[in-house]
Enzyme design. Structure first.
Site, PDB file in Angstrom:
ATOM      1  N   GLY A  10       5.749   1.931  -2.327  1.00  0.00           N
ATOM      2  CA  GLY A  10       6.240   2.868  -3.339  1.00  0.00           C
ATOM      3  C   GLY A  10       7.753   2.977  -3.337  1.00  0.00           C
ATOM      4  O   GLY A  10       8.313   4.052  -3.574  1.00  0.00           O
ATOM      5  N   GLN A  14      11.093   8.243  -6.101  1.00  0.00           N
ATOM      6  CA  GLN A  14      12.278   9.080  -5.878  1.00  0.00           C
ATOM      7  C   GLN A  14      12.831   8.925  -4.462  1.00  0.00           C
ATOM      8  O   GLN A  14      14.041   8.795  -4.276  1.00  0.00           O
ATOM      9  CB  GLN A  14      11.914  10.553  -6.137  1.00  0.00           C
ATOM     10  CG  GLN A  14      13.101  11.488  -6.098  1.00  0.00           C
ATOM     11  CD  GLN A  14      12.691  12.959  -6.024  1.00  0.00           C
ATOM     12  OE1 GLN A  14      11.525  13.268  -5.731  1.00  0.00           O
ATOM     13  NE2 GLN A  14      13.616  13.851  -6.282  1.00  0.00           N
ATOM     14  N   ILE A  37       4.186  -1.282  -6.932  1.00  0.00           N
ATOM     15  CA  ILE A  37       3.259  -1.877  -7.892  1.00  0.00           C
ATOM     16  C   ILE A  37       4.000  -2.506  -9.063  1.00  0.00           C
ATOM     17  O   ILE A  37       3.479  -3.395  -9.724  1.00  0.00           O
ATOM     18  CB  ILE A  37       2.222  -0.822  -8.346  1.00  0.00           C
ATOM     19  CG1 ILE A  37       1.005  -1.495  -8.983  1.00  0.00           C
ATOM     20  CG2 ILE A  37       2.835   0.225  -9.257  1.00  0.00           C
ATOM     21  CD1 ILE A  37      -0.193  -0.596  -9.098  1.00  0.00           C
ATOM     22  N   ASP A  51       0.054  -3.474  -4.871  1.00  0.00           N
ATOM     23  CA  ASP A  51      -0.776  -2.320  -5.221  1.00  0.00           C
ATOM     24  C   ASP A  51      -1.417  -1.886  -3.912  1.00  0.00           C
ATOM     25  O   ASP A  51      -2.102  -2.688  -3.258  1.00  0.00           O
ATOM     26  CB  ASP A  51      -1.840  -2.799  -6.238  1.00  0.00           C
ATOM     27  CG  ASP A  51      -2.833  -1.713  -6.591  1.00  0.00           C
ATOM     28  OD1 ASP A  51      -2.839  -0.656  -5.932  1.00  0.00           O
ATOM     29  OD2 ASP A  51      -3.619  -1.946  -7.525  1.00  0.00           O
ATOM     30  N   TYR A 141      -3.764  16.778  -6.221  1.00  0.00           N
ATOM     31  CA  TYR A 141      -2.768  16.243  -5.286  1.00  0.00           C
ATOM     32  C   TYR A 141      -2.911  16.917  -3.911  1.00  0.00           C
ATOM     33  O   TYR A 141      -2.932  16.256  -2.878  1.00  0.00           O
ATOM     34  CB  TYR A 141      -1.372  16.483  -5.860  1.00  0.00           C
ATOM     35  CG  TYR A 141      -0.234  15.984  -5.027  1.00  0.00           C
ATOM     36  CD1 TYR A 141      -0.096  14.633  -4.747  1.00  0.00           C
ATOM     37  CD2 TYR A 141       0.731  16.856  -4.533  1.00  0.00           C
ATOM     38  CE1 TYR A 141       0.969  14.164  -3.988  1.00  0.00           C
ATOM     39  CE2 TYR A 141       1.799  16.398  -3.778  1.00  0.00           C
ATOM     40  CZ  TYR A 141       1.909  15.058  -3.519  1.00  0.00           C
ATOM     41  OH  TYR A 141       2.967  14.596  -2.768  1.00  0.00           O
ATOM     42  N   LYS A 145      -3.901  15.351  -0.250  1.00  0.00           N
ATOM     43  CA  LYS A 145      -2.989  15.431   0.895  1.00  0.00           C
ATOM     44  C   LYS A 145      -3.654  16.099   2.109  1.00  0.00           C
ATOM     45  O   LYS A 145      -3.372  15.736   3.252  1.00  0.00           O
ATOM     46  CB  LYS A 145      -1.693  16.153   0.506  1.00  0.00           C
ATOM     47  CG  LYS A 145      -0.767  15.285  -0.336  1.00  0.00           C
ATOM     48  CD  LYS A 145      -0.235  14.102   0.466  1.00  0.00           C
ATOM     49  CE  LYS A 145       0.444  13.058  -0.363  1.00  0.00           C
ATOM     50  NZ  LYS A 145       0.783  11.837   0.402  1.00  0.00           N
ATOM     51  N   ILE A 171      11.706  17.724  -3.632  1.00  0.00           N
ATOM     52  CA  ILE A 171      12.928  17.016  -3.217  1.00  0.00           C
ATOM     53  C   ILE A 171      13.867  16.893  -4.399  1.00  0.00           C
ATOM     54  O   ILE A 171      13.458  16.461  -5.481  1.00  0.00           O
ATOM     55  CB  ILE A 171      12.568  15.629  -2.652  1.00  0.00           C
ATOM     56  CG1 ILE A 171      11.691  15.811  -1.401  1.00  0.00           C
ATOM     57  CG2 ILE A 171      13.829  14.828  -2.319  1.00  0.00           C
ATOM     58  CD1 ILE A 171      11.223  14.530  -0.770  1.00  0.00           C
TER      59      ILE A 171
HETATM   60  N1  SER Z   1       7.215  17.460  -5.272  1.00  0.00           N
HETATM   61  C1  SER Z   1       5.787  17.371  -5.207  1.00  0.00           C
HETATM   62  C2  SER Z   1       5.183  17.678  -6.527  1.00  0.00           C
HETATM   63  O1  SER Z   1       5.761  18.449  -7.255  1.00  0.00           O
HETATM   64  C3  SER Z   1       5.247  18.309  -4.179  1.00  0.00           C
HETATM   65  O2  SER Z   1       5.273  17.712  -2.947  1.00  0.00           O
HETATM   66  O3  SER Z   1       4.142  17.186  -6.820  1.00  0.00           O
END
Ligand code: SER
Length: 323
Positions: A10, A14, A37, A51, A141, A145, A171
Site C-alpha cells: 500500500g 497517505q 495494487i 494485490d 473498518y 481492525k 493522520i
Molecule cells: N483515519 C482513519 C479513517 O478515518 C482512522 O484510522 O478511516
C-alpha cells in the site's frame, strides 16, 4: 545476520509515500521494496505491482527479494469500507493474514501492521479512552481492525511472529493525500482554505477526534519497530495519542492566523455517525511506558506546518490542483 530488506504494501497511500522516504534514508533505498495494487511493476526500481489478496505473488516477492520485514499498509479506510463492506473485510483482514503467513513461513524478523482508533465504539469513556477499553466498533473498518489485532496476537503467540502495531489517530500531512477516511477533513480543510478560501466539511463543527501530524505518526512507527522485542508487551495494538480537535477549532486557527477570508460550512454525511462512535481523547500510557512514545507537535504547530507547506506547494505549482 541477513541485511534488513523491507517490503511496504500500500505504498501509494497517505502513509506509504512518506514512510518509504524515511525507510530509504534509514536502510538504503536499495533495501526498500515498494508495492501497491496500482504500481507499475519495475524490479530494477524495486517497484512491485501487488494485490495483497494475491497470496502466491506476495510469497514469491518475499522469497525472491529476501525480505526480512514488512510494513503492511494496504487497507480500505473507514468511509470507503462502509460503502464496500465485503471487499474491505477481505483486503483488511485476509490481506493481513497472508502477510502474517509470509512472516511465519519465511521467518521474517518483524512486521508492522497498523490498527486504528476505529476499534473503539460503544461503552468507552470518550474523554479518556484507555488501552483496555471495550472494543465494540460500529463501522466495517473498525470490525476489521479488531479482528486484525486479534490475528496479530494469535500469530505472535502461536507462531512467534514479531508483529508490532499502533492504533493510528487521524493522520494529517501536507505531502500526501488521505483517501476514504472519516478524518480526511483535517487534510482537505487546508487544501481548500489555500485554494478556495472556503471548505464544506462533511462532519459537524464540534466533532472532536484524535489526530496526529504525519511526522509524529512516522516517528511512532519507527520507534515501535526499533524497540527491543521484549519491550513490546502488547501484541494486539497500542493506543497512540497526540492532539484532539474539531473542525471549528481548526477553522478558527486558520482564519485568525493564516487566512482572514476563510469560511467554513458543515454538511455532515454518513461519516458523521462513524465519527460519533469514536473516542475524542486517547490515553496512550502503555505506549509511553513500554517504548517511550512521546508526541512532539501540538495543534498550533500542526496548523502552522500544514497551512504554510500546502500554501507553498500550490504557489510553486501555480495553484494547480494536487494529484
Ligand atoms: N483515519 C482513519 C479513517 O478515518 C482512522 O484510522 O478511516
Amino acid at each position: 545476520m541477513k541485511p534488513t530488506r523491507i517490503l511496504i504494501t500500500g505504498v501509494n497511500g497517505q502513509i506509504g509515500s512518506v514512510l518509504k522516504k524515511k525507510l530509504s534514508q534509514k536502510f538504503g533505498a536499495e533495501n526498500i521494496f515498494c508495492s501497491d495494487i496500482k504500481l507499475e511493476e519495475d524490479f530494477t526500481k524495486n517497484q512491485i505491482n501487488l494485490d495483497v489478496l494475491d497470496r502466491d505473488k506476495l510469497f514469491s516477492v518475499v522469497e525472491k527479494f529476501e525480505i526480512t520485514q514488512i510494513y503492511h499498509l494496504a487497507a480500505l479506510l473507514s468511509g470507503v469500507a462502509e460503502q464496500k463492506p465485503q471487499i474491505a473485510w477481505r483486503i483488511n483482514t485476509e490481506g493481513l493474514i497472508y502477510v502474517l503467513e509470509a512472516a511465519k513461513i519465511y521467518k521474517l524478523d518483524k512486521i508492522f501492521a497498523p490498527s486504528s482508533i476505529a476499534v473503539f465504539g460503544s461503552g468507552i469513556n470518550k474523554e479518556n479512552t484507555v488501552q483496555d477499553s471495550p472494543l465494540n466498533p460500529s463501522s466495517v473498518y473498525g470490525i476489521s481492525k479488531v479482528a486484525d489485532e486479534l490475528w496479530h496476537k494469535y500469530y505472535y503467540e502461536k507462531h512467534g511472529v514479531d508483529v508490532r502495531s499502533i492504533r493510528y489517530p487521524g493522520i494529517i500531512g501536507y505531502s500526501s493525500l488521505p483517501g476514504g477516511g472519516t478524518t480526511d477533513w483535517a487534510v482537505e480543510i487546508f487544501h481548500e482554505a489555500v485554494k478556495n478560501n472556503s471548505y464544506n466539511c462533511f462532519l459537524n463543527k464540534d466533532t472532536k477526534l484524535p489526530m496526529i501530524l504525519m511526522q509524529d505518526a512516522i516517528k511512532a512507527t519507527l520507534d515501535i519497530m526499533d524497540a527491543p522485542k521484549e519491550a513490546i508487551k502488547l501484541r494486539t495494538s497500542y493506543n497512540l495519542a497526540s492532539e484532539s480537535f474539531s473542525p471549528e477549532e481548526i477553522a478558527a486557527l486558520i482564519k485568525a492566523k493564516y487566512n482572514k477570508d476563510f469560511t467554513i460550512n458543515y454538511s455532515p454525511d454518513f461519516r458523521q455517525s462513524i465519527a460519533d462512535s469514536w473516542p475524542k481523547l486517547i490515553n496512550d500510557l502503555p505506549a509511553k511506558k513500554d517504548w517511550n512514545w512521546q508526541a512532539e507537535y501540538n495543534t498550533e504547530k500542526m496548523v502552522e506546518i500544514m497551512y504554510t507547506n500546502i500554501e507553498k506547494q500550490y504557489k510553486e505549482a501555480g495553484f494547480a490542483v494536487e494529484e
